[in-house]
Motif scaffolding. Structure first.
Motif, PDB file in Angstrom:
ATOM      1  N   LEU A 148      -4.059   5.491   3.112  1.00 12.91           N
ATOM      2  CA  LEU A 148      -5.326   4.429   3.577  1.00 12.91           C
ATOM      3  C   LEU A 148      -6.502   5.406   3.671  1.00 12.91           C
ATOM      4  O   LEU A 148      -7.597   5.092   3.169  1.00 12.91           O
ATOM      5  N   PRO A 173      -2.859   2.122  -1.873  1.00  9.32           N
ATOM      6  CA  PRO A 173      -3.946   0.921  -1.279  1.00  9.32           C
ATOM      7  C   PRO A 173      -4.796   0.279  -2.379  1.00  9.32           C
ATOM      8  O   PRO A 173      -5.046  -0.692  -2.388  1.00  9.32           O
ATOM      9  N   ALA A 220       0.759  -1.129   0.026  1.00 10.92           N
ATOM     10  CA  ALA A 220       0.328   0.217   0.016  1.00 10.92           C
ATOM     11  C   ALA A 220       0.837   1.241   0.191  1.00 10.92           C
ATOM     12  O   ALA A 220       0.618   2.102  -0.507  1.00 10.92           O
ATOM     13  N   TRP A 263      -8.371  -6.273   4.333  1.00 11.62           N
ATOM     14  CA  TRP A 263      -8.431  -4.886   4.969  1.00 11.62           C
ATOM     15  C   TRP A 263      -8.697  -4.674   6.233  1.00 11.62           C
ATOM     16  O   TRP A 263      -8.163  -3.752   7.000  1.00 11.62           O
TER      17      TRP A 263
END
Length: 199
Positions: free
Chosen positions: A104, A25, A20, A55
Motif C-alpha cells: 500500500l 492495491p 491488495a 481506501w
C-alpha cells in the motif's frame, strides 16, 4: 443471521486488504470486492460511495488496529527499552497480520491517486515516530541510552528498521519470521545506542 451494516463494512475492509495482498492495491476493483464478498457492486457502494472512500476506510481500519496494538505494547512493558522493543514488535506483528501494508505504501493509489490516503498513512507514521521519541527520551532519563543521543533521529532509525524489515520480508516471499527477525536486528540497534560507561 442477517449481517448488520457494520459487520458488512468490516467484511468489505478485510476483503480489500486480502485482495491488495494477493493482487496488489492498484488491481483492487469494486467488482472484485463485490464478487469476493458475495454482494453486488451497488451494495459495496452503499457503504463506500467511491473507491477513494473505501481506501480511506481501510486506512481508518488499519489505524485503529495499530493504535490498539501500540497501546497494548506500552501497557505491558515495564521499562522504556522494553516499551521500545514492544512497540517495534507490535508494528511488525501488524504488518505480518496485514501483509498488504508494505505494498500500500508504494501503490499508485496512495502516492498519486489519493492524497487523503497518503496523508492518513503519513499520520500513522508520525504517531509511531512520536511514541518512539517519547520512549527513547525516557530511556535517556533512566540512564539506559546515551545522554547525547538525538532521540528524533534515533526514532527515524527504528522506524526505518521496521520499514526495511517489511520490504525485505515482502521481497523474500515471507520466508522468515518477521517479528523474530525484527527483534533480533532491533537488539543490535539498541546495543549501539545504549548508555556507555561514564554516561
Amino acid at each position: 443471521m442477517r449481517k448488520t451494516a457494520e459487520d458488512r463494512k468490516s467484511e468489505i475492509l478485510t476483503v480489500v486488504l486480502d485482495l491488495a495482498d494477493r493482487f496488489g492495491p492498484d488491481r483492487v476493483t469494486s467488482m472484485a470486492v463485490a464478487s469476493t464478498v458475495g454482494v453486488t457492486q451497488a451494495a459495496v457502494f452503499r457503504h463506500f460511495p467511491t473507491m477513494a472512500h473505501l481506501w480511506l476506510a481501510v486506512a481508518g481500519h488499519v489505524s485503529l488496529k495499530m493504535d490498539s496494538a501500540w497501546q497494548a505494547a506500552l501497557r505491558n512493558a515495564p521499562t522504556p527499552i522494553a516499551r521500545i522493543e514492544a512497540l517495534v514488535a507490535a508494528q511488525l506483528a501488524q504488518i505480518s497480520d496485514m501483509p498488504a501494508l508494505p505494498m500500500l505504501l508504494f501503490s499508485r493509489e496512495l502516492n498519486v491517486a489519493n492524497p487523503d490516503l497518503r496523508a492518513a498513512f503519513r499520520l500513522r507514521l508520525k504517531a509511531f515516530h512520536t511514541l518512539l521519541v517519547q520512549q527513547l527520551g525516557e530511556g535517556q532519563k533512566a540512564g539506559q541510552l546515551q545522554k547525547d543521543l538525538p532521540v528524533a533521529d534515533a526514532a527515524v532509525l527504528l522506524t526505518s528498521l521496521v520499514q526495511g524489515m517489511a520490504i525485505r520480508w515482502s521481497l523474500s516471499a515471507r520466508n522468515f519470521a518477521l517479528v523474530d527477525e525484527g527483534k533480533r536486528i532491533l537488539k543490535l540497534q539498541l546495543q549501539l545506542i545504549a548508555a556507555r560507561s561514564g554516561d
